[in-house]
Design a protein around this motif. Sequence first.
Motif, short mmCIF file in Angstrom:
data_model
loop_
_atom_site.label_atom_id
_atom_site.label_comp_id
_atom_site.label_asym_id
_atom_site.label_seq_id
_atom_site.Cartn_x
_atom_site.Cartn_y
_atom_site.Cartn_z
N TYR A 74 -29.05 7.36 -18.27
CA TYR A 74 -30.48 7.07 -18.39
C TYR A 74 -30.81 6.43 -19.74
CZ TYR A 74 -30.76 9.84 -14.17
OH TYR A 74 -30.58 10.31 -12.90
N LYS A 75 -32.01 5.92 -19.88
CA LYS A 75 -32.39 5.17 -21.07
C LYS A 75 -33.73 5.66 -21.64
CE LYS A 75 -29.89 0.98 -19.69
NZ LYS A 75 -28.83 1.15 -20.70
N CYS A 76 -33.87 6.96 -21.75
CA CYS A 76 -35.08 7.53 -22.34
C CYS A 76 -35.22 7.02 -23.78
CB CYS A 76 -35.01 9.05 -22.33
SG CYS A 76 -34.63 9.76 -20.72
N PHE A 77 -36.40 6.53 -24.15
CA PHE A 77 -36.51 5.83 -25.43
C PHE A 77 -36.50 6.75 -26.65
CE2 PHE A 77 -41.36 5.28 -26.44
CZ PHE A 77 -41.52 6.64 -26.42
N TYR B 211 -28.69 6.00 -25.55
CA TYR B 211 -28.76 4.72 -24.84
C TYR B 211 -28.55 3.53 -25.77
CZ TYR B 211 -33.33 3.03 -26.45
OH TYR B 211 -34.36 2.54 -27.20
N LYS B 212 -28.66 3.75 -27.07
CA LYS B 212 -28.48 2.66 -28.03
C LYS B 212 -27.00 2.42 -28.35
CE LYS B 212 -32.91 3.71 -30.23
NZ LYS B 212 -33.56 4.17 -31.47
N ILE C 99 -21.99 4.84 -21.93
CA ILE C 99 -22.84 4.85 -20.74
C ILE C 99 -22.69 6.21 -20.08
CG2 ILE C 99 -23.40 3.72 -18.57
CD1 ILE C 99 -23.88 2.02 -21.04
N ARG D 43 -39.64 6.00 -20.50
CA ARG D 43 -38.56 5.47 -19.67
C ARG D 43 -37.64 6.58 -19.13
NH1 ARG D 43 -38.38 1.20 -23.70
NH2 ARG D 43 -36.47 2.02 -24.61
#
Length: 229
Positions: free
Chosen positions: A55-58, A63-64, A68, A165
């Motif tokens: 997932y790409k929770c901000f 995610y940075k 993956i 996100r």
Amino acid sequence: TPHIYKAEERPQIRKLDHLPIVNRSLIDYEAYHKYIGHAGVKYSMAIQATRGCPYKCFYCDIYKTSVIHFRRSVQNVFDEVKLLSDIGVKRIEFIDDIFNVNKKHCIAFFELVLKHNLDLKFFFPTGLKGDLLTKEMIDLMVEAGSIGMNLSLEHASPRMQTVMRKGLDVDVLHENLEYITTKYPQVNLTLNAMHGFPTETKEEALMTLNYIESIKWIDFAYLHNVRIF
């Protein structure tokens, strides 16, 4: 004056089954188990079945990175659990970011535990994705020995879920929380929540508190303030 040596970046290990299982006999757990535990879980041994998160929770830095999501096979994870069980370990905690991110693998693991009649207690202190759970999956997990579940809400507002996100279905999570507290009150249930996201209103912040209050029983609600670096 100490020298600093900077090694070249090494490629990530993607095939986790190739990593050897830790030889627990080399560690004197008795020396510190009564003092140290992960997320409050003492007298247990930690296992990691997956690395990273899809997932790409901000608000999260995972995610940075180039990580993956890599996972061990169900059989590989079970082999380690069985090994620990055979030497007398009865309390096991999974420290994955989201152990149940692959529902098929999650179900297969607990089916193996039941098939081999392992009398174990499982804890998930780092977090489970609550809207990926189903009543059938919860039943299976509890039957196989799961007694500690930490679920991540972060925010009750659907708008804020979009902003951050995360995309969590807060209604499905609520149904699962109510199911666990009603049918399995013996499960130690904790919940993660956050406050202070950009554009969050007072009304939205209260939605999270009301959401938590509406659940019959949560052993501990972790309320975190968002910090921006």
